[in-house]
Design an enzyme around this catalytic site. Sequence first.
Site, mmCIF file in Angstrom:
data_model
loop_
_atom_site.group_PDB
_atom_site.id
_atom_site.type_symbol
_atom_site.label_atom_id
_atom_site.label_comp_id
_atom_site.label_asym_id
_atom_site.label_seq_id
_atom_site.Cartn_x
_atom_site.Cartn_y
_atom_site.Cartn_z
ATOM 1 N N LYS A 1 -26.708 -103.162 1.632
ATOM 2 C CA LYS A 1 -27.261 -102.193 1.494
ATOM 3 C C LYS A 1 -26.742 -101.031 0.523
ATOM 4 O O LYS A 1 -26.989 -100.407 0.107
ATOM 5 C CB LYS A 1 -27.653 -101.408 2.706
ATOM 6 C CG LYS A 1 -28.441 -102.194 3.867
ATOM 7 C CD LYS A 1 -28.420 -101.502 5.337
ATOM 8 C CE LYS A 1 -28.704 -102.497 6.206
ATOM 9 N NZ LYS A 1 -28.724 -101.933 7.513
ATOM 10 N N THR B 1 -26.185 -99.623 14.106
ATOM 11 C CA THR B 1 -25.147 -99.993 12.989
ATOM 12 C C THR B 1 -24.318 -101.005 13.691
ATOM 13 O O THR B 1 -23.659 -101.135 14.662
ATOM 14 C CB THR B 1 -24.339 -98.655 12.776
ATOM 15 O OG1 THR B 1 -25.157 -97.493 12.290
ATOM 16 C CG2 THR B 1 -23.113 -98.743 11.731
ATOM 17 N N GLY C 1 -26.472 -96.757 -2.358
ATOM 18 C CA GLY C 1 -26.698 -97.369 -0.883
ATOM 19 C C GLY C 1 -27.889 -96.619 -0.343
ATOM 20 O O GLY C 1 -28.262 -95.468 -0.819
ATOM 21 N N CYS D 1 -23.016 -96.152 17.309
ATOM 22 C CA CYS D 1 -24.578 -96.442 17.036
ATOM 23 C C CYS D 1 -25.180 -97.647 17.127
ATOM 24 O O CYS D 1 -24.649 -98.507 16.644
ATOM 25 C CB CYS D 1 -24.694 -95.765 15.549
ATOM 26 S SG CYS D 1 -26.569 -96.079 15.011
ATOM 27 N N GLY E 1 -20.218 -97.817 13.972
ATOM 28 C CA GLY E 1 -20.679 -99.126 14.407
ATOM 29 C C GLY E 1 -20.166 -99.223 16.055
ATOM 30 O O GLY E 1 -21.121 -99.985 16.596
ATOM 31 N N SER F 1 -28.921 -93.678 10.696
ATOM 32 C CA SER F 1 -29.025 -93.606 12.238
ATOM 33 C C SER F 1 -27.541 -93.207 12.439
ATOM 34 O O SER F 1 -27.330 -92.608 13.631
ATOM 35 C CB SER F 1 -29.471 -94.532 13.195
ATOM 36 O OG SER F 1 -29.052 -95.740 12.887
#
Length: 176
Positions: free
Chosen positions: A37, A166, A49, A163, A160, A128
């Site tokens: 991304k 992620t 991104g 979330c 990460g 998010s």
Amino acid sequence: MHATTIFAIRHKGQCAMSGDGQVTLGNAVVMKHKAKKVRTLFNGQVLAGFAGSVADAFTLFEKFEGKLEAYDGNLARASVELAKEWRSDKVLRKLEAMLIVMNKENMFLVSGTGEVIEPDDGILAIGSGGNFALSAGRSLARHSDLSAKEIAQTALEIAGEICVFTNDQITLEVLE
């Protein structure tokens, strides 16, 4: 925007952008773990991104790269022109995504509602897990001797851990 986290920082003369690789279908199914991304554009001079729908993001990357070419790499002008077209075009207006774009001099958040926002502190995050990455990145920038690359990596790792949208499959790009 759900289902991703993108983090960007300009720090100590270095620019870095990181993004996770998770693609989710709705709120329940992870479809892909290693999506890219974050990309380099305009002969490696610009990082971009996206957060949001993957198909929409590909359309926006193409549009933005066209704007960069049309305005000879002028990031601010390309960002404003993309936002104007995105907001006014009947088809583009329906795209659900956000972009962070940066070069060595500037960084902008670009959205379909016409926003082109430049951060005060050289740090942006979307998606998010964006607020988690933003908080971690700001703290690391203020209270450590880490490079922009190390901060971008660590901020995404922390996001990460918190979330569920992620993951730890991080793409990291650097402009030096």
